[in-house]
Design a protein around this motif. Structure first.
Motif, PDB file in Angstrom:
ATOM      1  N   ALA A 128      70.441  19.561   4.497  1.00  0.00           N
ATOM      2  CA  ALA A 128      69.222  18.965   4.042  1.00  0.00           C
ATOM      3  C   ALA A 128      68.794  17.964   4.921  1.00  0.00           C
ATOM      4  N   TRP A 129      67.456  17.415   4.935  1.00  0.00           N
ATOM      5  CA  TRP A 129      67.047  16.463   5.775  1.00  0.00           C
ATOM      6  C   TRP A 129      67.045  15.147   4.957  1.00  0.00           C
ATOM      7  N   GLY A 134      56.107  12.062  10.135  1.00  0.00           N
ATOM      8  CA  GLY A 134      55.869  13.179  11.166  1.00  0.00           C
ATOM      9  C   GLY A 134      56.146  14.468  11.050  1.00  0.00           C
ATOM     10  N   GLU A 135      55.743  15.226  11.846  1.00  0.00           N
ATOM     11  CA  GLU A 135      56.530  16.712  11.681  1.00  0.00           C
ATOM     12  C   GLU A 135      57.773  16.798  12.026  1.00  0.00           C
ATOM     13  N   ILE A 136      58.454  17.698  11.101  1.00  0.00           N
ATOM     14  CA  ILE A 136      59.797  17.577  11.283  1.00  0.00           C
ATOM     15  C   ILE A 136      60.104  18.927  12.200  1.00  0.00           C
ATOM     16  N   ASP A 137      60.656  18.651  13.560  1.00  0.00           N
ATOM     17  CA  ASP A 137      60.926  19.942  14.252  1.00  0.00           C
ATOM     18  C   ASP A 137      62.391  19.834  14.778  1.00  0.00           C
ATOM     19  N   PHE A 138      63.408  19.343  13.950  1.00  0.00           N
ATOM     20  CA  PHE A 138      64.902  19.266  14.099  1.00  0.00           C
ATOM     21  C   PHE A 138      65.605  19.710  13.017  1.00  0.00           C
ATOM     22  N   GLN A 139      66.683  20.083  13.197  1.00  0.00           N
ATOM     23  CA  GLN A 139      67.314  20.810  11.984  1.00  0.00           C
ATOM     24  C   GLN A 139      67.830  19.698  11.184  1.00  0.00           C
ATOM     25  N   PRO A 140      68.315  19.971   9.889  1.00  0.00           N
ATOM     26  CA  PRO A 140      68.634  18.944   8.822  1.00  0.00           C
ATOM     27  C   PRO A 140      69.985  18.192   9.233  1.00  0.00           C
ATOM     28  N   THR A 141      70.114  17.134   8.852  1.00  0.00           N
ATOM     29  CA  THR A 141      70.841  15.927   9.560  1.00  0.00           C
ATOM     30  C   THR A 141      72.154  15.893   8.624  1.00  0.00           C
ATOM     31  N   TYR A 142      72.025  16.660   7.504  1.00  0.00           N
ATOM     32  CA  TYR A 142      73.365  16.609   6.552  1.00  0.00           C
ATOM     33  C   TYR A 142      73.669  18.044   6.155  1.00  0.00           C
ATOM     34  N   TYR A 169      60.969  23.807   5.318  1.00  0.00           N
ATOM     35  CA  TYR A 169      60.215  22.347   4.699  1.00  0.00           C
ATOM     36  C   TYR A 169      59.484  22.533   3.560  1.00  0.00           C
ATOM     37  N   ASN A 170      58.931  23.685   3.155  1.00  0.00           N
ATOM     38  CA  ASN A 170      58.255  24.173   2.058  1.00  0.00           C
ATOM     39  C   ASN A 170      59.058  23.637   0.660  1.00  0.00           C
ATOM     40  N   HIS A 171      60.428  24.000   1.108  1.00  0.00           N
ATOM     41  CA  HIS A 171      61.368  23.709  -0.252  1.00  0.00           C
ATOM     42  C   HIS A 171      62.032  21.969  -0.165  1.00  0.00           C
ATOM     43  N   ASP A 172      61.459  21.431   0.738  1.00  0.00           N
ATOM     44  CA  ASP A 172      62.023  19.996   0.997  1.00  0.00           C
ATOM     45  C   ASP A 172      61.311  19.193  -0.241  1.00  0.00           C
ATOM     46  N   GLN A 173      62.474  18.630  -1.023  1.00  0.00           N
ATOM     47  CA  GLN A 173      61.826  17.449  -2.232  1.00  0.00           C
ATOM     48  C   GLN A 173      61.089  16.447  -1.829  1.00  0.00           C
ATOM     49  N   VAL A 174      61.169  16.162  -0.675  1.00  0.00           N
ATOM     50  CA  VAL A 174      60.190  14.756  -0.366  1.00  0.00           C
ATOM     51  C   VAL A 174      58.812  15.436  -0.190  1.00  0.00           C
ATOM     52  N   ARG A 175      58.636  16.331   0.484  1.00  0.00           N
ATOM     53  CA  ARG A 175      57.681  17.191   0.602  1.00  0.00           C
ATOM     54  C   ARG A 175      56.819  17.557  -0.901  1.00  0.00           C
ATOM     55  N   GLN A 176      57.589  17.800  -1.788  1.00  0.00           N
ATOM     56  CA  GLN A 176      57.369  18.464  -3.026  1.00  0.00           C
ATOM     57  C   GLN A 176      56.760  17.313  -3.837  1.00  0.00           C
ATOM     58  N   ASN A 177      57.582  16.194  -3.916  1.00  0.00           N
ATOM     59  CA  ASN A 177      57.279  15.049  -4.726  1.00  0.00           C
ATOM     60  C   ASN A 177      55.990  14.195  -4.132  1.00  0.00           C
ATOM     61  N   THR A 178      55.857  14.248  -2.828  1.00  0.00           N
ATOM     62  CA  THR A 178      54.706  13.391  -2.147  1.00  0.00           C
ATOM     63  C   THR A 178      53.642  14.254  -2.343  1.00  0.00           C
ATOM     64  N   LEU A 179      53.440  15.616  -2.372  1.00  0.00           N
ATOM     65  CA  LEU A 179      52.126  16.392  -2.797  1.00  0.00           C
ATOM     66  C   LEU A 179      51.778  16.225  -4.129  1.00  0.00           C
ATOM     67  N   TYR A 208      66.823  13.218  -0.598  1.00  0.00           N
ATOM     68  CA  TYR A 208      66.057  14.257  -1.068  1.00  0.00           C
ATOM     69  C   TYR A 208      66.635  15.502  -0.373  1.00  0.00           C
ATOM     70  N   ARG A 209      66.847  16.541  -1.115  1.00  0.00           N
ATOM     71  CA  ARG A 209      67.672  17.778  -0.805  1.00  0.00           C
ATOM     72  C   ARG A 209      66.800  18.989  -0.471  1.00  0.00           C
ATOM     73  N   ILE A 210      67.173  20.270  -0.163  1.00  0.00           N
ATOM     74  CA  ILE A 210      66.304  21.504  -0.125  1.00  0.00           C
ATOM     75  C   ILE A 210      66.789  22.311  -1.355  1.00  0.00           C
ATOM     76  N   SER A 211      65.630  22.580  -2.243  1.00  0.00           N
ATOM     77  CA  SER A 211      66.029  23.031  -3.493  1.00  0.00           C
ATOM     78  C   SER A 211      65.599  24.631  -3.473  1.00  0.00           C
ATOM     79  N   ASP A 212      65.972  25.219  -4.419  1.00  0.00           N
ATOM     80  CA  ASP A 212      65.906  26.700  -4.628  1.00  0.00           C
ATOM     81  C   ASP A 212      66.227  27.632  -3.830  1.00  0.00           C
TER      82      ASP A 212
END
Length: 695
Positions: free
Chosen positions: A309-310, A282-290, A261-271, A238-242
């Motif tokens: 993206a994460w 858990g809370e993501i407080d590290f920079q994207p891994t890709y 994180y507000n533009h993260d596709q995992v967050r958007q689809n789970t909401l 899942y990527r960062i969109s928009d």
């Protein structure tokens, strides 16, 4: 394991409650409800005890690389050694060979790197590995916990090319730790920013198709979501969109992960409750891994210039789970991804063995007492039955009443005796042969005796007697024995032609011993004192009667030949014509013996060969055949009166005189009819019917 025992007890309890509450006395129901309450109490005792165990979850997309550096900064990053390691890899091998043959030399290399990278302050046992092309999941546990792990199963699901191949998909390990079901899933979902709907579908396909078989094959397979704890990790893609790539990098530089994180596709689809419903991350407080340039911490500088993206994530579902850390590990530079780890503290249900043993023993005692009280029991009105003077094709019946005098409903069924195919002899039936009896109810069972063409021969010869023992079995109860005896009156129906030719008086007037001795000595009889008749007197009497009274009888259109002469015997139960047909049908060996049947079919179109076969028949069989054909030829002479012709008589008598030892097909029936038609056309050599009267 306790889990297996508990599942069995719960199933027994549920089924017992459902069945017995409908038909069982109140006292018995109360005992079962009390037992159920104790079982529930046992479950409460067991599940109330929990222990906390640490689970290290790690995921790393290695981009087809070999292990070039130590994995300790990732796997041994915790201050204390974790109880469990679940280590996931993606893109372990990107070669065509791995894709086509699911085999790769990189598997043992990465296994060794993982083993060397585990926390040095504890000893670990390897439990399981599962791999699908480049998706691999490793499972290690502290040696002191290994004895409490059971029911380990692995499965894989491909969602790649054509929705099935393993370049994308998931692998999973499920296991039982003490009394908790745990399922760990490592997935690699569809790539590219715009393919989020495909990733959603991959997740749903994995959840639907991933099924684990159970030790008890009668139980349905377990799906991922049927476990107490589900741990899901991997390259979810899942990527960062928009957001433009420069804007994303600027937010990363400012460590404004919340906006990102507000533009993260995992967050958007789970909401939106599309995927990972009920899961927690858990809370993501590290920079994207890709995505990084391989061997560095620099963002992708290739022509594609991927948006960071994460992609690499760890989520969980279940109760009493606490995350202690969630982080990436920037020091590892082997791949274009960075590895991610999460340390979870999970409350595990543990059996209180002392309480369990004590409670279980009490329940077993209650079950034993209850089973003794609930053994089905019945009373039979009679156990011995005598059938007098049983005749061929004449039905006799007697009734036994079965009364349920026990405390519970019961099911009854007549069962076969040892090494016997059926519960009774072929001349006997019980109706009904099985059924259900409520407490205090009764049922009448008819014991019916009926001797037909199949069972008559052995009874006529004395090889079998009317004797049998029926076994009435109660489900979960004992067996009751019913004795059936009787005497059978021998009949010409079902007796052989050779035996009947030796009899000078009615068969019912002769002792069975005489008939049996006569049959065994027929081959060596004295020609002077034991000269047989040319044909059985019974055939002569029936045919002679029909010849004198029926040859000009007008046939009613549409009725078969057996009905032609019904009017001849007013007030009789059977017509002579029907008796003749029944006699021929009941012969244990037909007029043309079974051994001649194949030859008759082969030469059915050649009249001379057909007649040659008849000339080779045993004498009494040949006499009967010639006598009957002569009679039928006489009937055909009066076809103007009786409206009979060859097409009517041939199929009726052909099937009786030339019977097949097995079931006939349409081709055989046609050949049998063709064979017999040759003999319905009278020739100068045919002897007249009058010459066949017995002495």
């Amino acid at each position: 394991s306790y889990h297996g025992r508990q599942m069995h007890i719960e199933q027994q309890t549920h089924s017992s409650s459902c069945v017995l509450l409908t038909d069982t006395p109140v006292s018995v129901c109360e005992m079962f409800l009390n037992l159920n309450w104790q079982l529930l109490s046992l479950a409460c005792v067991v599940t109330s005890c929990e222990s906390l165990n640490s689970f290290f979850l790690g995921t790393y997309n290695v981009n087809g690389q070999n292990p070039k550096e130590s994995l300790s900064p990732w796997l041994a990053s915790t201050t204390t050694p974790p109880d469990f390691y679940l280590v996931a890899f993606q893109e372990l091998d990107l070669s065509k060979e791995a894709f086509l043959f699911n085999d790769t030399p990189k598997e043992p290399e990465w296994m060794l790197a993982v083993y060397k990278g585990l926390h040095p302050d504890a000893k670990y046992a390897f439990v399981k590995l599962v791999r699908l092309v480049g998706i691999m999941l490793l499972f290690y546990v502290k040696v002191e916990h290994a004895a409490h792990i059971s029911e380990v199963e692995v499965e894989s699901v491909g969602t790649g090319v054509m929705g099935r191949l393993g370049n994308k998909g998931a692998v999973a390990i499920r296991f039982q730790f003490h009394n908790s079901d745990i399922c760990v899933v490592n997935s690699h979902l569809a790539a590219h920013t715009e393919e989020f709907e495909r990733r959603n579908q991959d997740f749903k396909d994995i959840c639907r198709r991933m099924q684990f078989s159970q030790d008890d094959l009668t139980l349905p397979p377990l799906t991922i979501m049927k476990h107490n704890v589900v741990l899901w990790l991997g390259d979810l893609n899942y990527r960062i969109s928009d957001l433009e790539v420069d804007h994303v990098k600027d937010l990363i530089a400012k460590k404004d992960f919340e906006t990102l994180y507000n533009h993260d596709q995992v967050r958007q689809n789970t909401l939106q409750l599309v995927v990972f419903v009920g899961f927690t991350e858990g809370e993501i407080d590290f920079q994207p891994t890709y995505k990084y340039d391989t061997g560095s911490d620099q963002w992708d500088t290739s022509e594609k210039c991927r948006v960071p993206a994460w992609c690499d994530r760890i989520l969980w579902k279940g109760k009493n789970i606490k995350q202690l850390h969630y982080q990436s590990h920037m020091t590892l530079k082997t791949s274009d991804h960075k590895p991610v780890s999460s340390l979870l503290e999970i409350g595990i249900k543990v059996v209180n063995e002392e309480s369990y043993k004590r409670t279980f023993e009490e329940i077993v005692r209650d079950i034993d007492r209850l089973e003794n009280d609930c053994i089905p029991s019945v009373t039979l009105s009679q156990r011995e039955f005598q059938f007098q003077d049983v005749k061929f094709m004449q039905h006799q019946a007697k009734t036994v009443t079965v009364y349920n005098d026990g405390q519970v409903p019961c099911q009854f069924e007549f069962i076969p005796k040892l090494d016997e195919p059926s519960y009774c002899k072929p001349w006997l039936t019980a109706n009904p042969a099985k059924g259900f009896l409520a407490q205090g109810a009764s049922v009448d069972i008819d014991l019916e005796v009926f001797v037909n063409r199949t069972t008559a021969p052995e009874l006529n010869s004395g090889q079998q007697q009317l004797e049998d023992i029926l076994v009435l079995h109660l489900d979960r109860g004992k067996d009751y024995f019913i004795f059936v005896t009787g005497n059978y009156l021998p009949s010409c129906f079902g007796s052989s032609l050779s035996t009947l030719c030796l009899l000078k008086e009615p068969i019912q007037d002769m002792p069975l011993e005489t008939i049996r001795d006569m049959k065994s000595t027929s081959q060596g009889s004295n020609p002077e004192t034991d000269k047989p008749q040319e044909i059985p007197k019974e055939i002569w009497m029936m045919v002679d009667h029909l010849y004198r009274n029926a040859k000009k009888q007008v046939r009613t259109s549409g009725l078969p030949f057996s009905h032609v002469l019904l009017s001849l015997l007013a007030g009789s139960n059977h017509s002579v014509s029907e008796a003749l047909l029944l006699f021929l049908d009941a012969l244990p060996e037909p007029v043309i013996p079974f051994s001649f049947y194949p030859q008759c079919l082969e030469c059915c179109s050649d009249s001379s060969q057909c007649r040659q076969i008849i000339s080779m028949l045993p004498q009494c069989h040949k006499n009967v055949f010639n006598y009957l054909t002569a009679f039928l030829q006489e009937l055909l002479k009066f076809s103007a009166h009786n409206r009979l012709d060859v097409n009517i008589l041939a199929p009726i008598f052909a099937g009786l005189l030339l019977r097949s030892p097995t079931k006939q097909d349409s081709t055989e029936k046609r050949k049998v009819k063709e064979f017999f038609q040759h003999f319905l056309v009278q020739t100068p050599s045919d002897r007249d019917i009058h010459y066949k009267s017995p002495e």
